[in-house]
Design a protein around this motif. Structure first.
Motif, PDB file in Angstrom:
ATOM      1  N   LEU A  86       0.283  -0.899  -0.392  1.00  0.00           N
ATOM      2  CA  LEU A  86       0.324   0.063  -0.042  1.00  0.00           C
ATOM      3  C   LEU A  86       0.594   1.261  -0.060  1.00  0.00           C
ATOM      4  CD1 LEU A  86      -2.490   1.234   0.237  1.00  0.00           C
ATOM      5  CD2 LEU A  86      -3.119   0.831   2.519  1.00  0.00           C
ATOM      6  N   THR A  87       0.546   2.240  -1.045  1.00  0.00           N
ATOM      7  CA  THR A  87       1.293   3.220  -1.758  1.00  0.00           C
ATOM      8  C   THR A  87       1.024   4.342  -0.899  1.00  0.00           C
ATOM      9  OG1 THR A  87       3.188   2.706  -2.791  1.00  0.00           O
ATOM     10  CG2 THR A  87       3.506   5.138  -2.667  1.00  0.00           C
ATOM     11  N   SER A  88       1.381   5.268  -0.045  1.00  0.00           N
ATOM     12  CA  SER A  88       0.440   6.827   0.114  1.00  0.00           C
ATOM     13  C   SER A  88       0.870   7.493  -0.077  1.00  0.00           C
ATOM     14  CB  SER A  88       0.073   6.901   1.389  1.00  0.00           C
ATOM     15  OG  SER A  88       0.544   6.826   2.876  1.00  0.00           O
ATOM     16  N   ILE A  89       1.185   8.805  -0.763  1.00  0.00           N
ATOM     17  CA  ILE A  89       1.042  10.522  -1.172  1.00  0.00           C
ATOM     18  C   ILE A  89       0.749  11.065   0.109  1.00  0.00           C
ATOM     19  CG2 ILE A  89       2.119  12.201  -2.189  1.00  0.00           C
ATOM     20  CD1 ILE A  89       1.191   8.532  -4.067  1.00  0.00           C
ATOM     21  N   ILE A  90       1.130  11.749   1.439  1.00  0.00           N
ATOM     22  CA  ILE A  90       0.562  12.849   1.765  1.00  0.00           C
ATOM     23  C   ILE A  90       1.375  13.715   1.816  1.00  0.00           C
ATOM     24  CG2 ILE A  90       0.336  13.346   4.240  1.00  0.00           C
ATOM     25  CD1 ILE A  90       0.782   9.898   4.414  1.00  0.00           C
ATOM     26  N   HIS A  91       0.494  14.583   1.864  1.00  0.00           N
ATOM     27  CA  HIS A  91       0.769  16.358   1.674  1.00  0.00           C
ATOM     28  C   HIS A  91      -0.073  17.215   2.734  1.00  0.00           C
ATOM     29  CE1 HIS A  91       0.245  17.098  -2.843  1.00  0.00           C
ATOM     30  NE2 HIS A  91       0.598  15.471  -2.743  1.00  0.00           N
ATOM     31  N   ARG A 107      11.401  12.862  13.469  1.00  0.00           N
ATOM     32  CA  ARG A 107      10.174  12.242  13.437  1.00  0.00           C
ATOM     33  C   ARG A 107       9.798  10.919  12.088  1.00  0.00           C
ATOM     34  NH1 ARG A 107       4.884  13.508  14.598  1.00  0.00           N
ATOM     35  NH2 ARG A 107       5.479  16.245  14.477  1.00  0.00           N
ATOM     36  N   LEU A 108      10.193  11.633  10.558  1.00  0.00           N
ATOM     37  CA  LEU A 108       9.875  12.157   9.304  1.00  0.00           C
ATOM     38  C   LEU A 108      10.816  10.675   9.890  1.00  0.00           C
ATOM     39  CD1 LEU A 108       8.691  15.019   7.801  1.00  0.00           C
ATOM     40  CD2 LEU A 108       7.478  12.757   8.096  1.00  0.00           C
ATOM     41  N   GLN A 109      11.959  11.113  10.123  1.00  0.00           N
ATOM     42  CA  GLN A 109      13.405  10.161   9.846  1.00  0.00           C
ATOM     43  C   GLN A 109      13.199   9.075  10.538  1.00  0.00           C
ATOM     44  OE1 GLN A 109      16.622  12.681  10.719  1.00  0.00           O
ATOM     45  NE2 GLN A 109      16.046  13.480   7.947  1.00  0.00           N
ATOM     46  N   ASP A 110      12.453   8.788  11.371  1.00  0.00           N
ATOM     47  CA  ASP A 110      12.694   7.812  12.632  1.00  0.00           C
ATOM     48  C   ASP A 110      11.005   6.779  12.047  1.00  0.00           C
ATOM     49  OD1 ASP A 110      14.303   9.196  14.202  1.00  0.00           O
ATOM     50  OD2 ASP A 110      13.678   9.788  15.362  1.00  0.00           O
ATOM     51  N   GLU A 111      10.592   7.641  11.642  1.00  0.00           N
ATOM     52  CA  GLU A 111       9.131   6.509  10.916  1.00  0.00           C
ATOM     53  C   GLU A 111       9.593   6.035   9.732  1.00  0.00           C
ATOM     54  OE1 GLU A 111       6.182   4.471  10.918  1.00  0.00           O
ATOM     55  OE2 GLU A 111       6.207   6.460  12.608  1.00  0.00           O
ATOM     56  N   PRO A 112      10.030   4.035   9.827  1.00  0.00           N
ATOM     57  CA  PRO A 112      10.317   3.277   8.999  1.00  0.00           C
ATOM     58  C   PRO A 112       9.510   3.317   7.739  1.00  0.00           C
ATOM     59  CG  PRO A 112      10.681   2.715  11.049  1.00  0.00           C
ATOM     60  CD  PRO A 112       9.105   3.714  10.722  1.00  0.00           C
ATOM     61  N   ALA A 113       7.989   3.157   7.322  1.00  0.00           N
ATOM     62  CA  ALA A 113       7.127   3.278   6.642  1.00  0.00           C
ATOM     63  C   ALA A 113       7.262   4.573   5.715  1.00  0.00           C
ATOM     64  CB  ALA A 113       5.629   3.025   7.081  1.00  0.00           C
ATOM     65  N   VAL A 114       8.319   5.657   5.937  1.00  0.00           N
ATOM     66  CA  VAL A 114       8.203   6.950   5.438  1.00  0.00           C
ATOM     67  C   VAL A 114       9.445   6.434   4.517  1.00  0.00           C
ATOM     68  CG1 VAL A 114       8.683   9.509   5.041  1.00  0.00           C
ATOM     69  CG2 VAL A 114       6.986   8.466   7.774  1.00  0.00           C
ATOM     70  N   GLN A 115       8.864   6.347   3.221  1.00  0.00           N
ATOM     71  CA  GLN A 115      10.499   6.469   2.133  1.00  0.00           C
ATOM     72  C   GLN A 115      10.781   7.948   2.006  1.00  0.00           C
ATOM     73  OE1 GLN A 115       9.023   3.404  -1.363  1.00  0.00           O
ATOM     74  NE2 GLN A 115      10.692   2.287  -1.297  1.00  0.00           N
ATOM     75  N   HIS A 116       9.989   8.514   1.267  1.00  0.00           N
ATOM     76  CA  HIS A 116      10.208   9.539   0.995  1.00  0.00           C
ATOM     77  C   HIS A 116       9.783  10.527   1.496  1.00  0.00           C
ATOM     78  CE1 HIS A 116      12.368   7.673  -2.859  1.00  0.00           C
ATOM     79  NE2 HIS A 116      10.928   7.011  -2.403  1.00  0.00           N
ATOM     80  N   VAL A 144       5.378  19.988   2.771  1.00  0.00           N
ATOM     81  CA  VAL A 144       5.639  18.194   2.653  1.00  0.00           C
ATOM     82  C   VAL A 144       5.312  17.715   2.272  1.00  0.00           C
ATOM     83  CG1 VAL A 144       7.126  16.827   3.752  1.00  0.00           C
ATOM     84  CG2 VAL A 144       7.174  19.060   4.912  1.00  0.00           C
ATOM     85  N   VAL A 145       5.693  16.830   1.459  1.00  0.00           N
ATOM     86  CA  VAL A 145       5.123  15.610   0.657  1.00  0.00           C
ATOM     87  C   VAL A 145       5.602  14.590   0.843  1.00  0.00           C
ATOM     88  CG1 VAL A 145       4.449  14.763  -1.632  1.00  0.00           C
ATOM     89  CG2 VAL A 145       4.590  16.885  -0.806  1.00  0.00           C
ATOM     90  N   LEU A 146       5.221  13.828   1.304  1.00  0.00           N
ATOM     91  CA  LEU A 146       5.327  12.131   1.992  1.00  0.00           C
ATOM     92  C   LEU A 146       5.501  10.732   1.200  1.00  0.00           C
ATOM     93  CD1 LEU A 146       4.394  12.468   5.396  1.00  0.00           C
ATOM     94  CD2 LEU A 146       6.591  13.231   4.447  1.00  0.00           C
ATOM     95  N   ILE A 147       5.908   9.665   1.158  1.00  0.00           N
ATOM     96  CA  ILE A 147       5.824   8.617  -0.031  1.00  0.00           C
ATOM     97  C   ILE A 147       5.756   7.775   0.607  1.00  0.00           C
ATOM     98  CG2 ILE A 147       5.907   7.185  -2.075  1.00  0.00           C
ATOM     99  CD1 ILE A 147       6.643   9.622  -3.119  1.00  0.00           C
ATOM    100  N   LEU A 148       4.846   6.882   1.618  1.00  0.00           N
ATOM    101  CA  LEU A 148       4.960   5.728   2.158  1.00  0.00           C
ATOM    102  C   LEU A 148       4.535   4.835   1.960  1.00  0.00           C
ATOM    103  CD1 LEU A 148       4.936   8.220   4.042  1.00  0.00           C
ATOM    104  CD2 LEU A 148       3.140   7.665   5.874  1.00  0.00           C
TER     105      LEU A 148
END
Length: 155
Positions: free
Chosen positions: A63-68, A85-94, A104-108
């Protein structure tokens, strides 16, 4: 960076396991010259690391999520705490700081919606600096390539 450096990088981006002998053959160089070029690219930080790519589906993270994310305060202390906190979260890939409506835009890469809910609570719901966030779920992947285009590379 010349054409041979770019060709070496193109090949290594597609297959970092290629032997030096095979790489040299593909770029029409002697193995010793090729090895020196690769070492130089590493020493200059052009090649930053070599990794094995894992199929997310096959390891239960399909499951891939893109979060704004929109933040309230952008000061150094607020951003550093959020970034940590983002860097410490393993599911955050980018994680990208961006211009536009979001900050901020995240890809999990996630196991399931339950994991998504737990991460949202941990990263966003309990952070008073997060004004709002919007989550999109990828239904299909049309392109998932990590190789960097080298057509405009300069040295």
């Amino acid at each position: 960076m010349d054409a041979q450096d770019r060709r070496i990088l193109e090949i290594l981006q597609r297959n970092a396991d290629v032997t030096n002998a095979e790489l040299a053959k593909q770029v029409h160089m002697s193995p010793s010259s090729c090895l020196r070029r690769v070492k130089r690219l590493e020493d200059r930080g052009v090649i930053t690391r070599r990794v094995a790519l894992v199929d997310p589906e096959k390891v239960g993270r399909g499951l891939t999520s893109i979060i704004h994310v929109v933040l309230d305060k952008h000061g150094r202390a607020h951003m550093q705490d959020f970034i940590r906190r983002l860097q410490d979260e393993p599911a955050v890939q980018h994680a990208y700081g961006v211009t536009g409506e979001a900050d901020v835009v995240l890809i999990l890469r996630l196991r399931d919606m339950k994991e998504c809910a737990r991460i949202n609570e941990r990263l966003f719901d309990n952070d008073p600096n997060v004004v709002r966030f919007h989550t999109h779920f990828a239904m299909q992947s049309y392109k998932d390539d990590i190789a960097v285009s080298l057509d405009a590379a300069v040295w």
